[in-house]
Scaffold this motif. Structure first.
Motif, mmCIF file in Angstrom:
data_model
loop_
_atom_site.group_PDB
_atom_site.id
_atom_site.type_symbol
_atom_site.label_atom_id
_atom_site.label_comp_id
_atom_site.label_asym_id
_atom_site.label_seq_id
_atom_site.Cartn_x
_atom_site.Cartn_y
_atom_site.Cartn_z
ATOM 1 N N GLU A 134 0.869 -1.170 0.000
ATOM 2 C CA GLU A 134 0.000 0.000 0.000
ATOM 3 C C GLU A 134 0.910 1.226 0.000
ATOM 4 O O GLU A 134 1.724 1.397 0.913
ATOM 5 C CB GLU A 134 -0.913 0.004 1.222
ATOM 6 C CG GLU A 134 -1.995 -1.063 1.178
ATOM 7 C CD GLU A 134 -2.990 -0.924 2.310
ATOM 8 O OE1 GLU A 134 -3.211 0.224 2.775
ATOM 9 O OE2 GLU A 134 -3.556 -1.954 2.733
ATOM 10 N N ASP A 135 0.772 2.052 -1.021
ATOM 11 C CA ASP A 135 1.732 3.136 -1.244
ATOM 12 C C ASP A 135 1.835 4.104 -0.073
ATOM 13 O O ASP A 135 2.925 4.636 0.205
ATOM 14 C CB ASP A 135 1.344 3.908 -2.513
ATOM 15 C CG ASP A 135 1.409 3.016 -3.750
ATOM 16 O OD1 ASP A 135 2.087 1.977 -3.686
ATOM 17 O OD2 ASP A 135 0.769 3.354 -4.760
ATOM 18 N N GLU A 136 0.728 4.352 0.626
ATOM 19 C CA GLU A 136 0.751 5.318 1.722
ATOM 20 C C GLU A 136 1.385 4.750 2.987
ATOM 21 O O GLU A 136 1.779 5.499 3.869
ATOM 22 C CB GLU A 136 -0.664 5.816 2.027
ATOM 23 C CG GLU A 136 -1.263 6.689 0.931
ATOM 24 C CD GLU A 136 -2.594 7.305 1.344
ATOM 25 O OE1 GLU A 136 -3.038 7.014 2.480
ATOM 26 O OE2 GLU A 136 -3.171 8.062 0.562
ATOM 27 N N LYS A 137 1.471 3.432 3.064
ATOM 28 C CA LYS A 137 1.957 2.805 4.299
ATOM 29 C C LYS A 137 3.402 2.310 4.198
ATOM 30 O O LYS A 137 4.110 2.247 5.213
ATOM 31 C CB LYS A 137 1.044 1.631 4.684
ATOM 32 C CG LYS A 137 -0.370 2.044 5.057
ATOM 33 C CD LYS A 137 -1.205 0.821 5.441
ATOM 34 C CE LYS A 137 -2.617 1.221 5.856
ATOM 35 N NZ LYS A 137 -3.432 0.028 6.213
#
Length: 230
Positions: free
Chosen positions: A199-202
């Motif tokens: 997950e790109d944000e995490k």
């Protein structure tokens, strides 16, 4: 009831005045009434002259392709909205000329009563806050990426099973390990090529690579072979 001649300064002034204490043409949420007035405008109202109309126009534009899904009957003209004037016309150039009115009888800017203005502002801000809260509550789809990572050992004597076990031992929210294989690189040395979804944000790939390279007994270096957005 409605707006007329939205191509003229006077018509835009009436629209701007109407939206001074309102977020939408009617009610507390966007509808086909907003779509009707939006389509009657030839271009975006000038923000310096018509700040409230410009703010409303920009908000309706944000619906883009979803404009047809707004509540209301798009097949029928919307006439029950706007100030106390003649019916709204979606083609103002063809609209019949309205009877001239005494300027003293037309209040373009609403009441000058400070208490009433303050109450109107409070109500508008409450409605905007409620709308933002509902919009933020909608579930967001997490942006994900599929990555192929190369993990290179020091030499042909490196225990590749132990290396892979160490890599897969890294567990993080937003990280899922996939399939893997050993790929020859020469001189009897094989690198670990492993698939993962993040997950790109995490997950930061650079941080993940640094963590893998901390297995100094096994790992010589890492490289991102490919990366694609889901």
């Amino acid at each position: 009831m409605g707006f007329t001649d939205l191509l003229s300064d006077s018509g835009l002034t009436v629209l701007n005045s109407w939206l001074t204490t309102r977020s939408y043409i009617v009610g507390f949420s966007p509808s086909q009434a907003d779509v009707a007035v939006f389509k009657a405008l030839s271009t975006a109202p000038e923000a310096a002259k018509y700040p409230h109309a410009a703010r409303w126009y920009k908000h309706i534009v944000s619906y883009d392709g979803d404009i047809a899904t707004l509540p209301g009957d798009a097949a029928k003209p919307h006439t029950v909205y706007g100030p106390e004037v003649v019916a709204a016309t979606l083609n103002p150039v063809k609209a019949p000329a309205a009877e001239e009115e005494d300027d003293d009888d037309v209040d373009l800017f609403g009441s000058d009563d400070e208490e009433e203005d303050a109450e109107a502002v409070r109500v508008r801000e409450e409605r905007l806050a409620e709308y933002r809260k509902k919009k933020e509550a909608k579930p967001k789809v997490a942006a994900k990426s599929v990555v192929i990572l190369d993990v290179k050992p020091w030499d042909d004597e490196t225990d590749m099973a132990a290396l892979e076990a160490a890599v897969r031992g890294i567990e993080k929210d937003g990280l899922v390990w996939g399939t893997s294989k050993l790929v020859p690189v020469g001189f009897g040395i094989k690198k670990l090529q492993i698939n993962l979804v993040i997950e790109d944000e995490k997950i930061s790939l650079s941080d993940l690579e640094e963590e893998i390279q901390e297995f100094e007994d096994y790992v010589q270096s890492t490289d991102i072979a490919s990366m694609n957005k889901l």
